[in-house]
Design a protein around this motif. Structure first.
Motif, PDB file in Angstrom:
ATOM      1  N   VAL A 148      27.642  44.696  39.750  1.00  0.00           N
ATOM      2  CA  VAL A 148      27.143  43.875  40.854  1.00  0.00           C
ATOM      3  C   VAL A 148      28.271  43.429  41.781  1.00  0.00           C
ATOM      4  N   THR A 149      29.296  42.786  41.220  1.00  0.00           N
ATOM      5  CA  THR A 149      30.399  42.290  42.048  1.00  0.00           C
ATOM      6  C   THR A 149      31.432  43.373  42.314  1.00  0.00           C
ATOM      7  N   VAL A 150      31.365  44.471  41.598  1.00  0.00           N
ATOM      8  CA  VAL A 150      32.276  45.617  41.630  1.00  0.00           C
ATOM      9  C   VAL A 150      33.714  45.264  41.247  1.00  0.00           C
ATOM     10  N   GLN A 151      33.926  44.094  40.685  1.00  0.00           N
ATOM     11  CA  GLN A 151      35.256  43.725  40.215  1.00  0.00           C
ATOM     12  C   GLN A 151      35.608  44.550  38.980  1.00  0.00           C
ATOM     13  N   PRO A 152      36.867  44.958  38.842  1.00  0.00           N
ATOM     14  CA  PRO A 152      37.267  45.622  37.606  1.00  0.00           C
ATOM     15  C   PRO A 152      37.236  44.615  36.458  1.00  0.00           C
ATOM     16  N   VAL A 153      36.691  45.031  35.324  1.00  0.00           N
ATOM     17  CA  VAL A 153      36.623  44.131  34.174  1.00  0.00           C
ATOM     18  C   VAL A 153      37.570  44.563  33.056  1.00  0.00           C
ATOM     19  N   ALA A 154      37.960  45.849  33.057  1.00  0.00           N
ATOM     20  CA  ALA A 154      38.842  46.323  31.999  1.00  0.00           C
ATOM     21  C   ALA A 154      39.608  47.560  32.437  1.00  0.00           C
ATOM     22  N   ILE A 155      40.833  47.649  31.960  1.00  0.00           N
ATOM     23  CA  ILE A 155      41.654  48.860  32.065  1.00  0.00           C
ATOM     24  C   ILE A 155      42.149  49.148  30.654  1.00  0.00           C
ATOM     25  N   MET A 156      41.977  50.382  30.221  1.00  0.00           N
ATOM     26  CA  MET A 156      42.383  50.686  28.837  1.00  0.00           C
ATOM     27  C   MET A 156      42.966  52.081  28.705  1.00  0.00           C
ATOM     28  N   GLY A 213      23.449  54.328  33.551  1.00  0.00           N
ATOM     29  CA  GLY A 213      22.363  53.376  33.738  1.00  0.00           C
ATOM     30  C   GLY A 213      21.752  52.945  32.422  1.00  0.00           C
ATOM     31  N   GLY A 214      20.440  52.782  32.427  1.00  0.00           N
ATOM     32  CA  GLY A 214      19.748  52.325  31.219  1.00  0.00           C
ATOM     33  C   GLY A 214      20.222  50.954  30.812  1.00  0.00           C
ATOM     34  N   ASP A 215      20.308  50.717  29.507  1.00  0.00           N
ATOM     35  CA  ASP A 215      20.737  49.407  29.029  1.00  0.00           C
ATOM     36  C   ASP A 215      22.260  49.257  29.031  1.00  0.00           C
ATOM     37  N   VAL A 216      22.980  50.310  29.455  1.00  0.00           N
ATOM     38  CA  VAL A 216      24.441  50.237  29.526  1.00  0.00           C
ATOM     39  C   VAL A 216      24.874  49.631  30.860  1.00  0.00           C
ATOM     40  N   ASN A 217      24.376  50.190  31.962  1.00  0.00           N
ATOM     41  CA  ASN A 217      24.603  49.647  33.305  1.00  0.00           C
ATOM     42  C   ASN A 217      26.098  49.443  33.581  1.00  0.00           C
ATOM     43  N   ARG A 218      26.854  50.542  33.489  1.00  0.00           N
ATOM     44  CA  ARG A 218      28.301  50.422  33.648  1.00  0.00           C
ATOM     45  C   ARG A 218      28.872  51.513  34.561  1.00  0.00           C
ATOM     46  N   PRO A 219      29.467  51.123  35.681  1.00  0.00           N
ATOM     47  CA  PRO A 219      30.250  52.065  36.474  1.00  0.00           C
ATOM     48  C   PRO A 219      31.701  52.077  35.982  1.00  0.00           C
ATOM     49  N   LYS A 240      39.636  33.163  41.144  1.00  0.00           N
ATOM     50  CA  LYS A 240      40.524  34.020  40.370  1.00  0.00           C
ATOM     51  C   LYS A 240      39.730  35.157  39.721  1.00  0.00           C
ATOM     52  N   THR A 241      40.283  36.359  39.822  1.00  0.00           N
ATOM     53  CA  THR A 241      39.672  37.523  39.177  1.00  0.00           C
ATOM     54  C   THR A 241      40.585  38.021  38.075  1.00  0.00           C
ATOM     55  N   GLU A 242      40.045  38.062  36.850  1.00  0.00           N
ATOM     56  CA  GLU A 242      40.793  38.534  35.696  1.00  0.00           C
ATOM     57  C   GLU A 242      40.152  39.801  35.142  1.00  0.00           C
ATOM     58  N   LEU A 243      40.964  40.585  34.473  1.00  0.00           N
ATOM     59  CA  LEU A 243      40.451  41.762  33.786  1.00  0.00           C
ATOM     60  C   LEU A 243      41.169  41.888  32.451  1.00  0.00           C
ATOM     61  N   LEU A 244      40.579  42.670  31.563  1.00  0.00           N
ATOM     62  CA  LEU A 244      41.161  42.847  30.232  1.00  0.00           C
ATOM     63  C   LEU A 244      41.947  44.154  30.187  1.00  0.00           C
ATOM     64  N   PHE A 245      43.215  44.066  29.814  1.00  0.00           N
ATOM     65  CA  PHE A 245      44.020  45.265  29.606  1.00  0.00           C
ATOM     66  C   PHE A 245      44.082  45.553  28.108  1.00  0.00           C
ATOM     67  N   MET A 246      43.721  46.781  27.733  1.00  0.00           N
ATOM     68  CA  MET A 246      43.708  47.178  26.328  1.00  0.00           C
ATOM     69  C   MET A 246      44.680  48.328  26.108  1.00  0.00           C
ATOM     70  N   LYS A 247      45.764  48.053  25.395  1.00  0.00           N
ATOM     71  CA  LYS A 247      46.690  49.120  25.039  1.00  0.00           C
ATOM     72  C   LYS A 247      46.064  49.957  23.938  1.00  0.00           C
ATOM     73  N   ILE A 274      47.638  62.309  29.139  1.00  0.00           N
ATOM     74  CA  ILE A 274      47.710  60.848  29.195  1.00  0.00           C
ATOM     75  C   ILE A 274      46.573  60.362  30.092  1.00  0.00           C
ATOM     76  N   ASP A 275      45.680  59.561  29.531  1.00  0.00           N
ATOM     77  CA  ASP A 275      44.453  59.165  30.216  1.00  0.00           C
ATOM     78  C   ASP A 275      44.311  57.643  30.297  1.00  0.00           C
ATOM     79  N   MET A 276      43.652  57.188  31.368  1.00  0.00           N
ATOM     80  CA  MET A 276      43.328  55.778  31.548  1.00  0.00           C
ATOM     81  C   MET A 276      41.854  55.654  31.911  1.00  0.00           C
ATOM     82  N   ILE A 277      41.248  54.544  31.511  1.00  0.00           N
ATOM     83  CA  ILE A 277      39.845  54.270  31.832  1.00  0.00           C
ATOM     84  C   ILE A 277      39.749  52.913  32.518  1.00  0.00           C
ATOM     85  N   ILE A 278      38.997  52.867  33.612  1.00  0.00           N
ATOM     86  CA  ILE A 278      38.750  51.609  34.337  1.00  0.00           C
ATOM     87  C   ILE A 278      37.245  51.345  34.338  1.00  0.00           C
TER      88      ILE A 278
END
Length: 338
Positions: free
Chosen positions: A104-112, A68-74, A2-9, A95-99
């Motif tokens: 590493v796994t390239v799975q989405p972890v959050a949509i906000m 990159g650096g210590d953030v390491n976030r695509p 199962k792959t879960e992600l966090l949705f943030m309104k 109106i904007d959205m961020i994913i």
């Protein structure tokens, strides 16, 4: 698996700390530092307008990023603007959205929701520039535009310019300007100006935050030793740019894709050399100087970088996980065709 992600309104984004301008400034400055050390992939944004073949009524922007650096976030920011919304006032113009994705796994972890983040990071970029380029003892700021970015610009300048005592505020919508001034009552003196010349003349910092496609700030209104902040593409006359001793942008690679930019237009005409345009990252990293004396006129112009949204989104996602904010969504219970 199962792959879960966090949705943030939007309310979750705010509860996680999106309105903490001091923290947003810190994160934005870190982006420029990492950019200066080649730790960020931030290609020029893709932009298109619709309907096809007509005057665009809606615009869409795609901004993929890796930090990159210590953030390491695509991640990616998907932004849109609607002229209809701007006219009716029923919905926000932008109106904007961020994913955010796992590196590493390239799975989405959050949509906000990205609207508040956009407003905060836009002014914070100018705030970081002001930290390095504004007069040391700046006391008066002349602001044109009392919209969303006008609000966050006041927040940013208050934070980075401790000597600031007064803001002269001008907007075509006088009621909007009055309401914004009321929001900051007791925090800083805000004087409403009925025209741009009155707001800008004599100001130590001049900032424009409008949707205008025609220049309205004249060079003779900008005093010696001032800093000029242009948040849109073409709010100051060419003479303001030519009068500036230092011209700094958030990203020249981004800006030179923008045909509306007065800076880009001057480069194409041959009246401004690319080598005289510095990226803010070079100033933050110390490879180019900030303000060097009280008489020079400095200018900062912004195109907007998705990396600012992603570093803030990454921080807010981690804060939301700590605080139990947001809603868990399932992308799949079991992936097909692995």
């Amino acid at each position: 698996m199962k792959t879960e992600l966090l949705f943030m309104k939007q309310e979750d984004v705010i509860a996680a700390g999106a309105l903490d301008m001091q923290k947003i400034l810190e994160l934005v400055e870190k982006v420029f530092y990492l950019q200066g050390h080649e730790q960020i992939i931030n290609p020029p944004k893709t932009v298109f307008g619709i309907p096809i073949g007509e005057e665009p009524q809606s615009h869409f922007f795609s901004m993929p990023v890796y930090i990159g650096g210590d953030v390491n976030r695509p991640g990616i920011k998907w932004a849109a603007e609607s002229k209809t919304n701007a006219k009716t006032g029923n919905l926000p113009m932008g109106i904007d959205m961020i994913i955010l994705s796992d590196p590493v796994t390239v799975q989405p972890v959050a949509i906000m929701d990205g609207m508040v983040i956009t407003a905060m990071r836009t002014a914070a970029a100018a705030g970081v520039a002001a930290k390095y380029l504004a007069p040391d003892d700046a006391k008066v700021a002349g602001l044109v535009g009392a919209g969303v970015i006008g609000r966050t610009m006041i927040m940013a300048l208050k934070e980075v310019i401790p000597s600031l005592k007064q803001i002269k505020l001008c907007d075509l919508n006088t009621e909007k300007a009055r309401n914004l001034a009321d929001e900051f009552k007791g925090e800083i003196e805000i004087i409403l100006s009925d025209n741009v010349e009155n707001a800008v003349s004599g100001a130590d910092i001049v900032a424009t935050m409008t949707t205008s496609k025609k220049p309205f700030v004249k060079s003779e209104w900008v005093k010696t030793g001032a800093m000029v902040i242009q948040m849109s593409s073409y709010e100051v006359e060419a003479g303001v740019v030519e009068k500036s001793d230092k011209i700094v942008v958030d990203s020249w690679e981004q800006m030179k894709e923008n045909e509306l930019s007065i800076i880009n237009q001057l480069v194409k005409k041959g009246s401004l050399d690319e080598k005289d345009i510095w990226s803010l990252s070079k100033v933050v990293c110390g490879t180019k100087p900030g303000r060097e004396n009280k008489d020079e006129i400095t200018m900062f112009s912004s195109r907007g970088m998705g990396s600012l949204d992603i570093i803030i989104g990454d921080y807010l996602y981690k804060e939301a996980m700590k605080k139990g904010l947001g809603q868990r969504l399932v992308l799949w219970d079991e992936a097909k065709w692995v």
